[in-house]
Design a protein around this motif. Structure first.
Motif, PDB file in Angstrom:
ATOM      1  N   PHE A 211       0.865  -1.171   0.000  1.00  0.00           N
ATOM      2  CA  PHE A 211       0.000   0.000   0.000  1.00  0.00           C
ATOM      3  C   PHE A 211       0.905   1.224   0.000  1.00  0.00           C
ATOM      4  O   PHE A 211       1.508   1.548   1.025  1.00  0.00           O
ATOM      5  CB  PHE A 211      -0.908   0.017   1.234  1.00  0.00           C
ATOM      6  CG  PHE A 211      -2.034  -0.968   1.204  1.00  0.00           C
ATOM      7  CD1 PHE A 211      -3.250  -0.635   0.641  1.00  0.00           C
ATOM      8  CD2 PHE A 211      -1.877  -2.237   1.736  1.00  0.00           C
ATOM      9  CE1 PHE A 211      -4.302  -1.540   0.628  1.00  0.00           C
ATOM     10  CE2 PHE A 211      -2.913  -3.152   1.720  1.00  0.00           C
ATOM     11  CZ  PHE A 211      -4.129  -2.808   1.166  1.00  0.00           C
ATOM     12  N   SER A 212       1.048   1.874  -1.130  1.00  0.00           N
ATOM     13  CA  SER A 212       1.878   3.072  -1.163  1.00  0.00           C
ATOM     14  C   SER A 212       1.053   4.237  -0.652  1.00  0.00           C
ATOM     15  O   SER A 212      -0.065   4.478  -1.119  1.00  0.00           O
ATOM     16  CB  SER A 212       2.394   3.343  -2.581  1.00  0.00           C
ATOM     17  OG  SER A 212       1.319   3.472  -3.490  1.00  0.00           O
ATOM     18  N   ALA A 213       1.564   4.938   0.340  1.00  0.00           N
ATOM     19  CA  ALA A 213       0.813   5.983   1.021  1.00  0.00           C
ATOM     20  C   ALA A 213       1.482   7.332   0.825  1.00  0.00           C
ATOM     21  O   ALA A 213       2.707   7.453   0.951  1.00  0.00           O
ATOM     22  CB  ALA A 213       0.704   5.660   2.503  1.00  0.00           C
ATOM     23  N   VAL A 214       0.679   8.360   0.528  1.00  0.00           N
ATOM     24  CA  VAL A 214       1.178   9.706   0.299  1.00  0.00           C
ATOM     25  C   VAL A 214       0.334  10.679   1.127  1.00  0.00           C
ATOM     26  O   VAL A 214      -0.904  10.607   1.092  1.00  0.00           O
ATOM     27  CB  VAL A 214       1.109  10.091  -1.184  1.00  0.00           C
ATOM     28  CG1 VAL A 214       1.629  11.508  -1.394  1.00  0.00           C
ATOM     29  CG2 VAL A 214       1.902   9.094  -2.031  1.00  0.00           C
ATOM     30  N   SER A 215       0.974  11.583   1.828  1.00  0.00           N
ATOM     31  CA  SER A 215       0.225  12.567   2.623  1.00  0.00           C
ATOM     32  C   SER A 215      -0.499  13.535   1.697  1.00  0.00           C
ATOM     33  O   SER A 215      -0.056  13.793   0.578  1.00  0.00           O
ATOM     34  CB  SER A 215       1.168  13.330   3.542  1.00  0.00           C
ATOM     35  OG  SER A 215       2.092  14.090   2.788  1.00  0.00           O
ATOM     36  N   SER A 216      -1.605  14.055   2.164  1.00  0.00           N
ATOM     37  CA  SER A 216      -2.406  14.958   1.343  1.00  0.00           C
ATOM     38  C   SER A 216      -2.351  16.374   1.912  1.00  0.00           C
ATOM     39  O   SER A 216      -1.883  16.588   3.018  1.00  0.00           O
ATOM     40  CB  SER A 216      -3.863  14.487   1.295  1.00  0.00           C
ATOM     41  OG  SER A 216      -4.408  14.396   2.589  1.00  0.00           O
TER      42      SER A 216
END
Length: 216
Positions: A211-216
Motif C-alpha cells: 500500500f503506497s501511502a502519500v500525505s495529502s
C-alpha cells in the motif's frame, strides 16, 4: 541690545551633546503565537495496519518492508482447485499524530523470504485478484462482496494477480479519524487447467502487496 542679540546668536550656534534612551524588541518563530510552542517544524505522516478481525485498536502495527504481515486466507488457500477462491481482510489507518493522506494498492510481487513451489511461475500467472474497499467494516466473504445491500463497498482491483493494482486511491483522514477496510479475493480460474501440458497441481505462490501511502 546689540550685545544681548549677539550673545543670543552665539548661544544658538553652540553644539550640545544630548544622551539618548535605547530599547530592543525580539520575536521568534513559534507555532501557536503564545510563545509556548518553540520553533518551526514538520508534520508527520504514518500509516498502520491490522489483519486481525475485529480490527481491535491494540492490534494495529506498522510493517513497512516486504513481506509485511500475513493475510489470513485460511487453510483452503493451500488446496485450491480450478474455480476456487479464498478471501482475506486487512484494515489501514493513520496513527494518532499523523496528517491525512491517500493509499494506493500496488500490483503483487513475490514475498521476500518465503519459499514457494512454482517452477516457471505458472501458478502465479494463472491466479486472479479482486479487492474491495470501504470505510465501513464489512465481512470479507463471497456473499458480502456479491451483495448489493451492504454498505458502500468499491471494487478497486479486478485482474491478473501479478499485474493488476488499485484503480483508485483511498483517503485516510488525519489522526486515525477513519479506517479503510479491504477484502482480498484470490481465485484459481475454472479454465486454469485447459492446457493439460501445464500442470498447476502441487504448486505454491506467496504474493505480497504494497500500500503506497502519500500525505495529502
Amino acid at each position: 541690545m546689540a550685545i544681548l542679540a549677539g550673545g543670543a546668536v552665539l548661544g544658538l550656534g553652540t553644539t550640545a551633546t544630548v544622551a539618548a534612551w535605547t530599547d530592543t524588541e525580539w520575536v521568534f518563530g513559534g507555532a501557536s503565537g503564545t510563545g509556548d510552542n518553540a520553533g518551526v517544524g514538520t508534520s508527520s505522516f504514518e500509516v498502520e495496519q491490522n489483519v486481525v478481525i475485529p480490527f481491535d485498536t491494540a492490534a494495529f502495527v506498522q510493517d513497512e518492508t516486504n513481506p509485511g504481515q500475513a493475510l489470513t486466507f485460511g487453510l483452503d488457500a493451500l488446496s485450491l482447485t480450478p474455480g476456487d477462491s479464498v478471501y482475506a481482510p486487512v484494515a489501514l489507518r493513520t496513527v494518532t499524530n499523523s496528517v491525512a493522506g491517500n493509499l494506493m494498492l500496488e500490483p503483487a510481487v513475490a514475498a521476500t523470504g518465503v519459499t514457494v513451489v512454482d517452477s516457471g511461475a505458472a501458478l502465479w500467472s494463472a491466479l486472479t485478484l479482486q479487492v474491495w474497499a470501504s470505510e465501513t467494516a464489512f465481512t470479507c466473504n463471497a456473499s458480502t462482496v456479491a451483495s448489493t445491500t451492504t454498505p458502500v463497498i468499491t471494487k478497486i482491483v479486478d485482474g491478473a494477480l501479478s499485474t493488476t493494482g488499485g484503480a483508485a486511491a483511498q483517503a485516510l483522514s488525519a489522526a486515525s479519524a477513519n479506517t479503510q477496510h479491504y477484502c482480498f479475493k484470490v481465485t484459481l480460474p475454472s479454465n486454469a487447467q485447459t492446457n493439460q501440458s501445464l500442470n498447476l497441481q502441487g504448486r505454491t505462490v506467496a504474493p505480497a502487496w504494497e500500500f503506497s501511502a502519500v500525505s495529502s
